[in-house]
Design a protein around this motif. Structure first.
Motif, PDB file in Angstrom:
ATOM      1  N   VAL A 170      14.228 -30.933   3.992  1.00 28.21           N
ATOM      2  CA  VAL A 170      15.603 -30.853   3.499  1.00 28.21           C
ATOM      3  C   VAL A 170      15.637 -31.122   1.992  1.00 28.21           C
ATOM      4  O   VAL A 170      16.304 -30.393   1.234  1.00 28.21           O
ATOM      5  CB  VAL A 170      16.537 -31.834   4.242  1.00 28.21           C
ATOM      6  N   GLU A 171      14.897 -32.115   1.534  1.00 30.44           N
ATOM      7  CA  GLU A 171      14.857 -32.426   0.092  1.00 30.44           C
ATOM      8  C   GLU A 171      14.282 -31.251  -0.706  1.00 30.44           C
ATOM      9  O   GLU A 171      14.743 -30.959  -1.816  1.00 30.44           O
ATOM     10  CB  GLU A 171      14.033 -33.693  -0.157  1.00 30.44           C
ATOM     11  N   MET A 172      13.285 -30.578  -0.131  1.00 32.83           N
ATOM     12  CA  MET A 172      12.717 -29.406  -0.816  1.00 32.83           C
ATOM     13  C   MET A 172      13.749 -28.300  -0.978  1.00 32.83           C
ATOM     14  O   MET A 172      13.832 -27.660  -2.040  1.00 32.83           O
ATOM     15  CB  MET A 172      11.527 -28.870  -0.010  1.00 32.83           C
ATOM     16  N   MET A 173      14.540 -28.060   0.083  1.00 32.11           N
ATOM     17  CA  MET A 173      15.553 -27.006   0.013  1.00 32.11           C
ATOM     18  C   MET A 173      16.672 -27.395  -0.964  1.00 32.11           C
ATOM     19  O   MET A 173      17.217 -26.529  -1.650  1.00 32.11           O
ATOM     20  CB  MET A 173      16.133 -26.714   1.400  1.00 32.11           C
ATOM     21  N   ILE A 174      17.016 -28.682  -1.010  1.00 32.72           N
ATOM     22  CA  ILE A 174      18.053 -29.140  -1.953  1.00 32.72           C
ATOM     23  C   ILE A 174      17.591 -28.871  -3.388  1.00 32.72           C
ATOM     24  O   ILE A 174      18.335 -28.322  -4.207  1.00 32.72           O
ATOM     25  CB  ILE A 174      18.344 -30.652  -1.764  1.00 32.72           C
ATOM     26  N   LEU A 197      23.747 -32.066   4.139  1.00 36.68           N
ATOM     27  CA  LEU A 197      22.285 -31.988   4.021  1.00 36.68           C
ATOM     28  C   LEU A 197      21.660 -33.376   4.190  1.00 36.68           C
ATOM     29  O   LEU A 197      20.614 -33.520   4.831  1.00 36.68           O
ATOM     30  CB  LEU A 197      21.890 -31.349   2.686  1.00 36.68           C
ATOM     31  N   ALA A 198      22.317 -34.397   3.630  1.00 36.72           N
ATOM     32  CA  ALA A 198      21.814 -35.773   3.797  1.00 36.72           C
ATOM     33  C   ALA A 198      21.855 -36.174   5.272  1.00 36.72           C
ATOM     34  O   ALA A 198      20.951 -36.846   5.781  1.00 36.72           O
ATOM     35  CB  ALA A 198      22.645 -36.746   2.955  1.00 36.72           C
ATOM     36  N   LEU A 199      22.916 -35.736   5.969  1.00 41.52           N
ATOM     37  CA  LEU A 199      23.032 -36.018   7.403  1.00 41.52           C
ATOM     38  C   LEU A 199      21.875 -35.369   8.174  1.00 41.52           C
ATOM     39  O   LEU A 199      21.228 -36.019   9.004  1.00 41.52           O
ATOM     40  CB  LEU A 199      24.377 -35.480   7.915  1.00 41.52           C
ATOM     41  N   ALA A 249      30.663 -29.115   8.649  1.00 42.36           N
ATOM     42  CA  ALA A 249      30.077 -28.211   7.646  1.00 42.36           C
ATOM     43  C   ALA A 249      28.660 -27.807   8.057  1.00 42.36           C
ATOM     44  O   ALA A 249      28.266 -26.643   7.924  1.00 42.36           O
ATOM     45  CB  ALA A 249      30.067 -28.880   6.273  1.00 42.36           C
ATOM     46  N   LEU A 250      27.900 -28.773   8.581  1.00 41.90           N
ATOM     47  CA  LEU A 250      26.520 -28.508   9.000  1.00 41.90           C
ATOM     48  C   LEU A 250      26.462 -27.517  10.167  1.00 41.90           C
ATOM     49  O   LEU A 250      25.645 -26.589  10.167  1.00 41.90           O
ATOM     50  CB  LEU A 250      25.849 -29.838   9.381  1.00 41.90           C
ATOM     51  N   VAL A 251      27.338 -27.698  11.134  1.00 41.20           N
ATOM     52  CA  VAL A 251      27.338 -26.822  12.318  1.00 41.20           C
ATOM     53  C   VAL A 251      27.719 -25.387  11.926  1.00 41.20           C
ATOM     54  O   VAL A 251      27.085 -24.424  12.376  1.00 41.20           O
ATOM     55  CB  VAL A 251      28.284 -27.381  13.413  1.00 41.20           C
ATOM     56  N   VAL A 252      28.724 -25.229  11.060  1.00 40.05           N
ATOM     57  CA  VAL A 252      29.123 -23.893  10.609  1.00 40.05           C
ATOM     58  C   VAL A 252      27.978 -23.230   9.839  1.00 40.05           C
ATOM     59  O   VAL A 252      27.638 -22.058  10.079  1.00 40.05           O
ATOM     60  CB  VAL A 252      30.392 -23.962   9.719  1.00 40.05           C
ATOM     61  N   ALA A 253      27.355 -23.985   8.934  1.00 38.33           N
ATOM     62  CA  ALA A 253      26.245 -23.443   8.131  1.00 38.33           C
ATOM     63  C   ALA A 253      25.076 -23.045   9.023  1.00 38.33           C
ATOM     64  O   ALA A 253      24.505 -21.956   8.869  1.00 38.33           O
ATOM     65  CB  ALA A 253      25.792 -24.479   7.100  1.00 38.33           C
TER      66      ALA A 253
END
Lengths: 205, 205
Positions: free
Chosen positions: A95-99, A194-196, B169-173
């Protein structure tokens, strides 16, 4: 498109040498990148680009084949590692890489819009260049992230009861989708979401 | 566009009555939906659509304003509840709701492609109709899912230590992004990734 040969071709009055052709293609591509950054990639034509770049329509077709192939070349040229300020840290989570990669891409004017246009084009029938680009990007990105997930599962940094391929697909989807939501509306909780996801993937502490 | 009035307008030789105008607009829209399903929505023109629908370019502009507005109308008309076979079950989780809705949309030819095109168009400058559509869809969908998350957190069906807006937001994405990956490549683990997200959101048992 120039022939793929390691022997320098004989100079020709039509096109010059192979090396000259490569240089000319790169010159046109660099200028096209500036034009797309200014104008956006949507519903433009190869003819309009040729005018702005300052080459003939025939020259643009010679070097890039079609608008779709030019758009793919612009995207790929804009995201080659040399143009990116720094690679993500080795110990970053997927996730950090994608951010990090999303932040770098967002700093290049028009790049995220171009990416969305290419993916939307790839979904329509009859666009092989965009489809090859989009399918290839997703396949390579998922494979690379799945490897990192496996490695970090071994290190105890990611839950070991989840499938690395599913995690990789989920992280790519979340990153792409949240970037879109945020570009349309800066109140969308992109960072929080993203943090979640990053937190949900870690082992229960 | 017909004036917004509850009084029936005087019959006019130019346009007929308001009610007739509404019916004519709907007739054109229904035919446009068929045309898009056959042709795809990418890089077509209002003029080409008019020809296929069998109306003049002027009539199409009169009823829909622009190609962009027509595309939004086609998408919205294709996804109104009356056209969808059945609403998701009340007790479905947010991920299950998105899975169901994605399956319904996928069964309508061209609809997912049209959605991607509208979102990509919304990200470019100068496309207010697509932007209003995309921003509105994301805002409403996130708000609706966040309410369901809160409700299911109260019932103990979703972890209570996570932010409902971030989950929404995460589920929609994830749903949008995985649909795209799967449409490009049926080996992409769309179902596995959505099932994984659903599981990660549940309380530890």
């Amino acid at each position: 498109m120039p022939a793929d040969t390691s022997e320098p071709a004989e100079p020709s009055r039509q096109r010059g040498t192979y090396a000259k052709g490569i240089a000319r293609r790169q010159e046109i591509l660099d200028r096209a990148i500036e034009v797309f950054a200014e104008r956006g990639a949507d519903r433009t034509s190869l003819r309009a680009i040729a005018r702005e770049v300052g080459v003939t329509h025939a020259a643009l077709t010679h070097y890039f084949g079609s608008l779709e192939e030019l758009l793919v070349a612009v995207y790929e040229e804009s995201t080659v590692p040399a143009r990116q300020p720094s690679a993500p840290a080795e110990d970053a989570t997927p996730v950090e890489m994608m951010i990090k990669s999303a932040r770098i891409n967002r700093a290049i004017p028009g790049l995220v819009q171009l990416y969305s246009t290419l993916v939307a084009t790839a979904l329509e029938e009859g666009h092989p260049a965009a489809r090859t680009f989009a399918t290839g990007r997703f396949t390579r990105l998922r494979a690379r992230l799945a490897d990192i997930v496996r490695h970090q599962q071994d290190e105890g940094r990611i839950r070991d009861d989840i499938d690395p391929d599913a995690v990789a697909a989920l992280v790519v989807a979340a990153s792409d989708g949240l970037q879109t939501q945020w570009l349309l509306d800066e109140t969308a909780p992109q960072h929080e979401a993203l943090a979640l996801l990053d937190r949900l993937l870690r082992p229960a502490s």
